[in-house]
Design a protein around this motif. Structure first.
Motif, short mmCIF file in Angstrom:
data_model
loop_
_atom_site.label_atom_id
_atom_site.label_comp_id
_atom_site.label_asym_id
_atom_site.label_seq_id
_atom_site.Cartn_x
_atom_site.Cartn_y
_atom_site.Cartn_z
N ARG A 148 -2.27 -25.91 21.49
CA ARG A 148 -2.61 -26.11 20.08
C ARG A 148 -3.10 -27.53 19.85
O ARG A 148 -4.06 -27.77 19.15
CB ARG A 148 -1.36 -25.89 19.23
CG ARG A 148 -1.44 -24.67 18.39
CD ARG A 148 -0.16 -24.45 17.65
NE ARG A 148 0.27 -23.09 17.90
CZ ARG A 148 1.51 -22.66 17.84
NH1 ARG A 148 2.48 -23.49 17.55
NH2 ARG A 148 1.78 -21.40 18.06
N ASP A 149 -2.39 -28.46 20.46
CA ASP A 149 -2.73 -29.86 20.32
C ASP A 149 -4.06 -30.17 21.01
O ASP A 149 -4.93 -30.83 20.46
CB ASP A 149 -1.58 -30.68 20.93
CG ASP A 149 -1.69 -32.13 20.56
OD1 ASP A 149 -1.95 -32.41 19.37
OD2 ASP A 149 -1.54 -32.98 21.45
N GLU A 150 -4.21 -29.65 22.22
CA GLU A 150 -5.43 -29.92 22.98
C GLU A 150 -6.65 -29.30 22.33
O GLU A 150 -7.74 -29.88 22.37
CB GLU A 150 -5.29 -29.35 24.40
CG GLU A 150 -4.61 -30.29 25.35
CD GLU A 150 -5.11 -30.07 26.76
OE1 GLU A 150 -5.14 -28.92 27.18
OE2 GLU A 150 -5.47 -31.06 27.42
N ALA A 151 -6.47 -28.10 21.77
CA ALA A 151 -7.61 -27.39 21.18
C ALA A 151 -8.21 -28.18 20.02
O ALA A 151 -9.37 -28.01 19.67
CB ALA A 151 -7.19 -26.01 20.70
N ARG A 152 -7.41 -29.06 19.43
CA ARG A 152 -7.91 -29.89 18.33
C ARG A 152 -8.75 -31.05 18.85
O ARG A 152 -9.48 -31.68 18.11
CB ARG A 152 -6.75 -30.46 17.51
CG ARG A 152 -6.00 -29.41 16.73
CD ARG A 152 -5.05 -30.05 15.73
NE ARG A 152 -4.44 -29.03 14.91
CZ ARG A 152 -3.26 -28.46 15.16
NH1 ARG A 152 -2.55 -28.85 16.20
NH2 ARG A 152 -2.78 -27.53 14.36
N ARG A 153 -8.58 -31.37 20.13
CA ARG A 153 -9.25 -32.57 20.64
C ARG A 153 -10.27 -32.28 21.73
O ARG A 153 -11.13 -33.10 22.01
CB ARG A 153 -8.20 -33.56 21.19
CG ARG A 153 -7.29 -34.10 20.10
CD ARG A 153 -6.24 -34.99 20.67
NE ARG A 153 -5.25 -34.24 21.41
CZ ARG A 153 -4.79 -34.54 22.61
NH1 ARG A 153 -5.25 -35.60 23.23
NH2 ARG A 153 -3.88 -33.80 23.19
N GLU A 154 -10.12 -31.13 22.39
CA GLU A 154 -11.01 -30.82 23.51
C GLU A 154 -11.52 -29.39 23.42
O GLU A 154 -10.87 -28.54 22.83
CB GLU A 154 -10.26 -31.04 24.83
CG GLU A 154 -10.04 -32.52 25.13
CD GLU A 154 -9.20 -32.72 26.37
OE1 GLU A 154 -9.56 -32.18 27.42
OE2 GLU A 154 -8.18 -33.43 26.27
N PRO A 155 -12.68 -29.12 24.04
CA PRO A 155 -13.27 -27.79 23.92
C PRO A 155 -12.66 -26.82 24.92
O PRO A 155 -13.37 -26.11 25.64
CB PRO A 155 -14.74 -28.05 24.23
CG PRO A 155 -14.70 -29.16 25.23
CD PRO A 155 -13.50 -30.01 24.86
N ILE A 156 -11.33 -26.75 25.00
CA ILE A 156 -10.70 -25.94 26.03
C ILE A 156 -10.91 -24.45 25.82
O ILE A 156 -10.88 -23.69 26.76
CB ILE A 156 -9.18 -26.22 26.15
CG1 ILE A 156 -8.49 -26.04 24.79
CG2 ILE A 156 -8.89 -27.58 26.71
CD1 ILE A 156 -6.99 -25.99 24.92
N CYS A 157 -11.14 -24.03 24.57
CA CYS A 157 -11.27 -22.60 24.28
C CYS A 157 -12.43 -21.97 25.03
O CYS A 157 -12.40 -20.76 25.30
CB CYS A 157 -11.41 -22.38 22.79
SG CYS A 157 -12.60 -23.47 22.06
N PHE A 177 -4.24 -19.45 18.65
CA PHE A 177 -3.65 -20.78 18.85
C PHE A 177 -2.85 -21.23 17.63
O PHE A 177 -1.76 -21.74 17.74
CB PHE A 177 -4.75 -21.82 19.11
CG PHE A 177 -5.28 -21.83 20.52
CD1 PHE A 177 -4.53 -21.36 21.58
CD2 PHE A 177 -6.54 -22.36 20.79
CE1 PHE A 177 -5.02 -21.39 22.88
CE2 PHE A 177 -7.03 -22.39 22.08
CZ PHE A 177 -6.27 -21.91 23.13
N TYR A 178 -3.46 -21.06 16.45
CA TYR A 178 -2.83 -21.58 15.22
C TYR A 178 -1.88 -20.57 14.58
O TYR A 178 -1.19 -20.91 13.63
CB TYR A 178 -3.90 -21.97 14.20
CG TYR A 178 -4.81 -23.11 14.62
CD1 TYR A 178 -4.52 -23.93 15.72
CD2 TYR A 178 -5.96 -23.40 13.89
CE1 TYR A 178 -5.35 -24.96 16.08
CE2 TYR A 178 -6.81 -24.44 14.25
CZ TYR A 178 -6.49 -25.21 15.35
OH TYR A 178 -7.33 -26.24 15.70
N GLN A 179 -1.88 -19.35 15.10
CA GLN A 179 -1.05 -18.26 14.55
C GLN A 179 -1.22 -18.07 13.04
O GLN A 179 -0.24 -17.95 12.30
CB GLN A 179 0.42 -18.47 14.92
CG GLN A 179 0.62 -18.26 16.43
CD GLN A 179 2.05 -18.33 16.86
OE1 GLN A 179 2.70 -19.34 16.67
NE2 GLN A 179 2.54 -17.25 17.44
N ARG A 180 -2.47 -18.09 12.60
CA ARG A 180 -2.77 -17.74 11.20
C ARG A 180 -4.23 -17.27 11.13
O ARG A 180 -5.05 -17.61 11.98
CB ARG A 180 -2.53 -18.90 10.24
CG ARG A 180 -3.34 -20.15 10.52
CD ARG A 180 -2.93 -21.30 9.59
NE ARG A 180 -3.49 -22.56 10.06
CZ ARG A 180 -4.67 -23.02 9.71
NH1 ARG A 180 -5.45 -22.33 8.91
NH2 ARG A 180 -5.11 -24.18 10.17
#
Lengths: 234, 234
Positions: A148-157, A177-180
């Motif tokens: 969740r934290d990484e997805a905000r900073r890197e294009p891991i998806c 990831f964000y569960q919403r």
């Protein structure tokens, strides 16, 4: 282990069993899943477990994790990162084992089914993880937190998506990831405003008659987006 | 190790030496420093090293790192986090050793000098780290990279400051982390705009005749600042 070359101070020290455990997340173009298998050895034989292995003397931890992944999925060159170590003295009733957890992101459609079946591994819902042996559930929760934290900073998806994907598929990953639930219009507007995707002239029609345009991720544009001080906040 | 309770599958596995190494950063109200010592055992006896230890069977990794820190600094309850493992098979010429690096942040003025002297440890400039044994320099570089990243998201710098501190002291920490000079007026304006510091009526006059007001960090205000979705970007 070869001890002929061992320093005197080292010989009197205690030694430990060391394992790697892999938290393998996969995306099937609809939702994120976790790969688990039934443990084959005592203690707790038959219980659900992450896929792991004791390490050998000829590999470092990262290569050990890669080997476990390749054996269980048939995949090479996949996204794999160290999460952290788990070392409580009583975490494994079989003996003291220090485990270094790694998390991986894969595209389920690229899996070699034969390997997965031979491993007797199965996919479980990302949002509904069953009970697991030892501290494996904690490892999964820690990995989700990290993702969740990484997805905000890197294009891991993009490690979870096929080369060509639709905006709704990308949105599904973020919703997991964000569960919403995210608003589709806002999501599309925001992701396109980053200017890191290139639209193709092809459409995916599996989800609707009208179909959704396929996009490709542009690493060069992403790097320049980040270099400008932007953040990948969706 | 007691093997009477060991599962059959575990007994045939190889065992490893496991160590913790501590990257100890300290702040003396002017600049950030790194605590190093001269290695006391072969191989490379006398060379500069991080402060570390082989782990024992009765402690987990985090508690092992805490013990190393307490022995070398006399300090308890300090900021300490796992960085990552270092496991290349030839990283230590004394034998194969898997090391789990941890980083710590301390206030130099709170140190028990007696412990540090007994350990024969010395402070080195954060921006000018000397050569170190094995992969220890890499560990330090990785820790600095992690700190820079964390400092943008969490109030970790307050672990380096005394309870009451000046804005220029806080700025010095950020200048060390980011390795560049920051404009004092902008820095003051920005940090005060976060509304997480409380001004006292006391002044520190060690740096100038006019003096600088002392502030205290308000954890409650910080938590509410973050809960509102803000980021600690300076």
């Amino acid at each position: 282990m070869n001890t002929s070359n061992t320093s005197a101070e080292y010989i009197k020290q205690e030694k430990f069993l060391v394992a790697v455990d892999c938290i393998i997340f996969g995306f099937d173009t609809e939702s994120i899943k976790l790969l688990l298998f039934k443990r084959r050895v005592e203690p707790l034989k038959g219980s659900l477990s992450l896929i792991g292995s004791f390490i050998k003397n000829d590999l470092n931890l990262n290569d050990s994790a890669k080997q476990v992944l390749e054996e269980s999925t048939g995949l090479k060159d996949i996204f794999l990162k160290e999460l952290r170590t788990y070392s409580n003295i009583d975490r494994d009733p079989g003996n003291r084992v220090i485990s270094v957890a790694h998390y991986a992101l894969i595209r389920i459609n690229e899996l070699d089914i034969k390997n997965v079946e031979e491993y007797d591994a199965h996919w479980y819902d990302f949002n509904d993880i069953p009970d697991l042996i030892f501290d494996h559930k904690q490892m999964v929760e820690d990995a989700i937190y990290r993702l969740r934290d990484e997805a905000r900073r890197e294009p891991i998806c993009f490690n979870l998506l096929p080369e060509e994907f639709t905006i709704p598929q990308l949105q599904s990953i973020y919703e997991c990831f964000y569960q919403r639930n995210l608003d589709s219009r806002n999501f599309r507007k925001k992701i396109l405003s980053f200017d890191i995707l290139t639209k193709t002239d092809k459409k995916d029609k599996t989800a609707s008659k009208k179909g959704a345009f396929l996009y490709v991720y542009d690493k060069e544009k992403f790097d320049s987006f980040i270099a400008k001080g932007n953040r990948f906040q969706l």
